[in-house]
Design a protein around this motif. Structure first.
Motif, PDB file in Angstrom:
ATOM      1  N   GLY A 131      32.652  54.079  51.177  1.00 51.15           N
ATOM      2  CA  GLY A 131      32.269  52.690  51.381  1.00 51.15           C
ATOM      3  C   GLY A 131      32.025  51.893  50.122  1.00 51.15           C
ATOM      4  N   ARG A 132      32.272  52.478  48.960  1.00 53.37           N
ATOM      5  CA  ARG A 132      32.037  51.784  47.696  1.00 53.37           C
ATOM      6  C   ARG A 132      33.318  51.745  46.866  1.00 53.37           C
ATOM      7  N   ILE A 133      33.568  50.606  46.247  1.00 48.46           N
ATOM      8  CA  ILE A 133      34.719  50.471  45.357  1.00 48.46           C
ATOM      9  C   ILE A 133      34.443  51.250  44.082  1.00 48.46           C
ATOM     10  N   SER A 134      35.385  52.108  43.705  1.00 47.02           N
ATOM     11  CA  SER A 134      35.210  52.952  42.524  1.00 47.02           C
ATOM     12  C   SER A 134      36.151  52.484  41.419  1.00 47.02           C
ATOM     13  N   VAL A 135      35.711  51.519  40.636  1.00 45.04           N
ATOM     14  CA  VAL A 135      36.537  50.988  39.553  1.00 45.04           C
ATOM     15  C   VAL A 135      36.889  52.054  38.511  1.00 45.04           C
ATOM     16  N   PRO A 136      35.968  52.967  38.153  1.00 42.64           N
ATOM     17  CA  PRO A 136      36.336  53.981  37.152  1.00 42.64           C
ATOM     18  C   PRO A 136      37.516  54.862  37.565  1.00 42.64           C
ATOM     19  N   GLN A 137      37.759  54.980  38.859  1.00 42.45           N
ATOM     20  CA  GLN A 137      38.877  55.804  39.335  1.00 42.45           C
ATOM     21  C   GLN A 137      40.142  54.986  39.597  1.00 42.45           C
ATOM     22  N   ALA A 138      40.113  53.712  39.257  1.00 40.83           N
ATOM     23  CA  ALA A 138      41.287  52.859  39.461  1.00 40.83           C
ATOM     24  C   ALA A 138      42.402  53.263  38.502  1.00 40.83           C
ATOM     25  N   THR A 139      43.629  52.926  38.884  1.00 45.10           N
ATOM     26  CA  THR A 139      44.779  53.227  38.030  1.00 45.10           C
ATOM     27  C   THR A 139      45.760  52.063  38.079  1.00 45.10           C
ATOM     28  N   SER A 140      46.483  51.868  36.981  1.00 47.85           N
ATOM     29  CA  SER A 140      47.496  50.812  36.948  1.00 47.85           C
ATOM     30  C   SER A 140      48.513  51.141  35.872  1.00 47.85           C
ATOM     31  N   PHE A 141      49.695  50.603  36.017  1.00 35.64           N
ATOM     32  CA  PHE A 141      50.738  50.797  35.015  1.00 35.64           C
ATOM     33  C   PHE A 141      51.832  49.758  35.194  1.00 35.64           C
ATOM     34  N   LEU A 142      52.589  49.554  34.118  1.00 34.09           N
ATOM     35  CA  LEU A 142      53.784  48.716  34.136  1.00 34.09           C
ATOM     36  C   LEU A 142      55.000  49.622  34.135  1.00 34.09           C
ATOM     37  N   THR A 143      56.108  49.146  34.704  1.00 34.29           N
ATOM     38  CA  THR A 143      57.323  49.945  34.745  1.00 34.29           C
ATOM     39  C   THR A 143      58.525  49.121  34.305  1.00 34.29           C
ATOM     40  N   LYS A 144      59.527  49.814  33.825  1.00 30.30           N
ATOM     41  CA  LYS A 144      60.758  49.163  33.399  1.00 30.30           C
ATOM     42  C   LYS A 144      61.696  49.029  34.597  1.00 30.30           C
ATOM     43  N   PRO A 145      62.118  47.819  34.930  1.00 27.52           N
ATOM     44  CA  PRO A 145      62.997  47.625  36.096  1.00 27.52           C
ATOM     45  C   PRO A 145      64.458  47.881  35.746  1.00 27.52           C
ATOM     46  N   ASP A 146      65.269  48.032  36.789  1.00 32.11           N
ATOM     47  CA  ASP A 146      66.711  48.180  36.621  1.00 32.11           C
ATOM     48  C   ASP A 146      67.420  46.834  36.584  1.00 32.11           C
ATOM     49  N   CYS A 147      66.663  45.760  36.768  1.00 35.81           N
ATOM     50  CA  CYS A 147      67.250  44.423  36.778  1.00 35.81           C
ATOM     51  C   CYS A 147      66.340  43.475  36.009  1.00 35.81           C
ATOM     52  N   ALA A 148      66.837  42.300  35.726  1.00 35.84           N
ATOM     53  CA  ALA A 148      66.058  41.324  34.979  1.00 35.84           C
ATOM     54  C   ALA A 148      64.943  40.741  35.846  1.00 35.84           C
ATOM     55  N   VAL A 149      63.853  40.373  35.206  1.00 36.39           N
ATOM     56  CA  VAL A 149      62.763  39.702  35.909  1.00 36.39           C
ATOM     57  C   VAL A 149      63.206  38.284  36.246  1.00 36.39           C
ATOM     58  N   GLY A 150      63.076  37.899  37.509  1.00 35.93           N
ATOM     59  CA  GLY A 150      63.463  36.563  37.932  1.00 35.93           C
ATOM     60  C   GLY A 150      62.599  35.497  37.271  1.00 35.93           C
ATOM     61  N   ILE A 151      63.183  34.363  37.000  1.00 32.20           N
ATOM     62  CA  ILE A 151      62.465  33.279  36.332  1.00 32.20           C
ATOM     63  C   ILE A 151      61.254  32.838  37.135  1.00 32.20           C
ATOM     64  N   GLU A 152      61.437  32.649  38.438  1.00 28.61           N
ATOM     65  CA  GLU A 152      60.329  32.192  39.273  1.00 28.61           C
ATOM     66  C   GLU A 152      59.232  33.244  39.353  1.00 28.61           C
ATOM     67  N   SER A 153      59.628  34.508  39.390  1.00 22.71           N
ATOM     68  CA  SER A 153      58.639  35.580  39.426  1.00 22.71           C
ATOM     69  C   SER A 153      57.840  35.626  38.133  1.00 22.71           C
ATOM     70  N   ALA A 154      58.531  35.491  37.006  1.00 22.73           N
ATOM     71  CA  ALA A 154      57.859  35.527  35.707  1.00 22.73           C
ATOM     72  C   ALA A 154      56.839  34.397  35.576  1.00 22.73           C
ATOM     73  N   LYS A 155      57.124  33.255  36.189  1.00 22.29           N
ATOM     74  CA  LYS A 155      56.185  32.137  36.143  1.00 22.29           C
ATOM     75  C   LYS A 155      54.884  32.482  36.868  1.00 22.29           C
ATOM     76  N   ILE A 156      54.986  33.377  37.843  1.00 23.84           N
ATOM     77  CA  ILE A 156      53.813  33.742  38.637  1.00 23.84           C
ATOM     78  C   ILE A 156      52.986  34.816  37.943  1.00 23.84           C
ATOM     79  N   HIS A 157      53.602  35.941  37.615  1.00 26.42           N
ATOM     80  CA  HIS A 157      52.827  37.056  37.050  1.00 26.42           C
ATOM     81  C   HIS A 157      52.893  37.145  35.525  1.00 26.42           C
ATOM     82  N   MET A 158      53.712  36.309  34.890  1.00 27.44           N
ATOM     83  CA  MET A 158      53.775  36.210  33.433  1.00 27.44           C
ATOM     84  C   MET A 158      54.271  37.493  32.759  1.00 27.44           C
ATOM     85  N   LEU A 159      55.010  38.304  33.479  1.00 28.99           N
ATOM     86  CA  LEU A 159      55.613  39.501  32.895  1.00 28.99           C
ATOM     87  C   LEU A 159      57.082  39.218  32.608  1.00 28.99           C
ATOM     88  N   ARG A 160      57.509  39.496  31.383  1.00 31.76           N
ATOM     89  CA  ARG A 160      58.871  39.212  30.965  1.00 31.76           C
ATOM     90  C   ARG A 160      59.623  40.508  30.689  1.00 31.76           C
TER      91      ARG A 160
END
Length: 226
Positions: free
Chosen positions: A56-85
């Motif tokens: 019942g409690r959020i455990s931030v210390p156990q959170a995980t995240s990562f970035l990955t390399k795509p097989d295609c280019a990041v769309g322009i409209e998508s990049a405007k939203i999440h700012m990942l190029r």
């Protein structure tokens, strides 16, 4: 060797039994992704975030995240939203390299996401391309919100995560950043689950069934909403 992804409750019988358990008796993994675009058939995941809810409690210390390399280019409209190029991702591992990490994050937990069709479709497609099984029934906080808050019909759209968190009086962490959105969704999930449970006993099966009732959504509106 990449670990195949499978549902966190390894035995079908154990999973069926868990459906009758009160929602407070289970642990959860709240996930969020960012992508190159909105089409699971041609776009790729570029960011993944996961935040566990333990007893019942959020455990931030156990959170995980990562970035990955795509097989295609990041769309322009998508990049405007999440700012990942493209240049931000060029040295990152591929999504399938993180199969074991994702499996570890969700193991023994019920998966939660906001507007979960995207997480479900993109993750299934990503690992399906590499012949890796991925089957994760996901609780959808957008559908929970529609039920708990008695929201008016929004046509083919879901209520946005940012609007929802603000309407519940919750902090909104950096929008469109995978780990931050997962944390915001975790907070939203707990509030909505308690509201639903205040009306009548709330079982895991109720949340799974509710999440399956989401209407088909216009993909073009997904980035603006989430």
């Amino acid at each position: 060797m990449v670990t195949p992804l499978r549902y966190q409750f390894r035995e079908a019988r154990a999973w069926r039994a868990s459906l009758a358990r009160d929602w407070t008796e289970l642990n959860y993994c709240v996930i969020d992704i960012e992508t190159t675009g909105l089409d699971p058939d041609k776009d790729n995941i570029i960011a993944f975030g996961a935040v566990p809810i333990i007893e019942g409690r959020i455990s931030v210390p156990q959170a995980t995240s990562f970035l990955t390399k795509p097989d295609c280019a990041v769309g322009i409209e998508s990049a405007k939203i999440h700012m990942l190029r493209d240049q931000d991702l060029s040295d990152m591992p591929s999504i399938e390299s993180y199969a074991s990490d994702i499996a570890s994050a969700v193991e023994g937990k019920v998966v939660v996401a906001h507007s979960a069709w995207m997480e479900e479709s993109f993750l299934t497609r990503a690992f399906g391309r590499r012949n890796l099984p991925f089957h994760l029934p996901i609780i959808d906080t957008a559908r929970m919100a529609a039920e708990a808050l008695e929201l008016p019909p929004l046509g083919r759209a879901d209520v946005s995560l940012e609007y929802l968190s603000q309407s519940l009086g919750l902090p909104t962490h950096t929008p469109h950043e995978a780990l931050s959105d997962a944390l915001t969704t975790a907070q939203v999930f707990l509030v909505l689950a308690h509201r639903l449970a205040s009306r009548e006993p709330l079982m895991l099966g109720d949340l799974i069934t509710l999440s399956k009732t989401r209407p088909p959504m216009a993909a073009a509106s997904r980035l603006e909403m989430k």
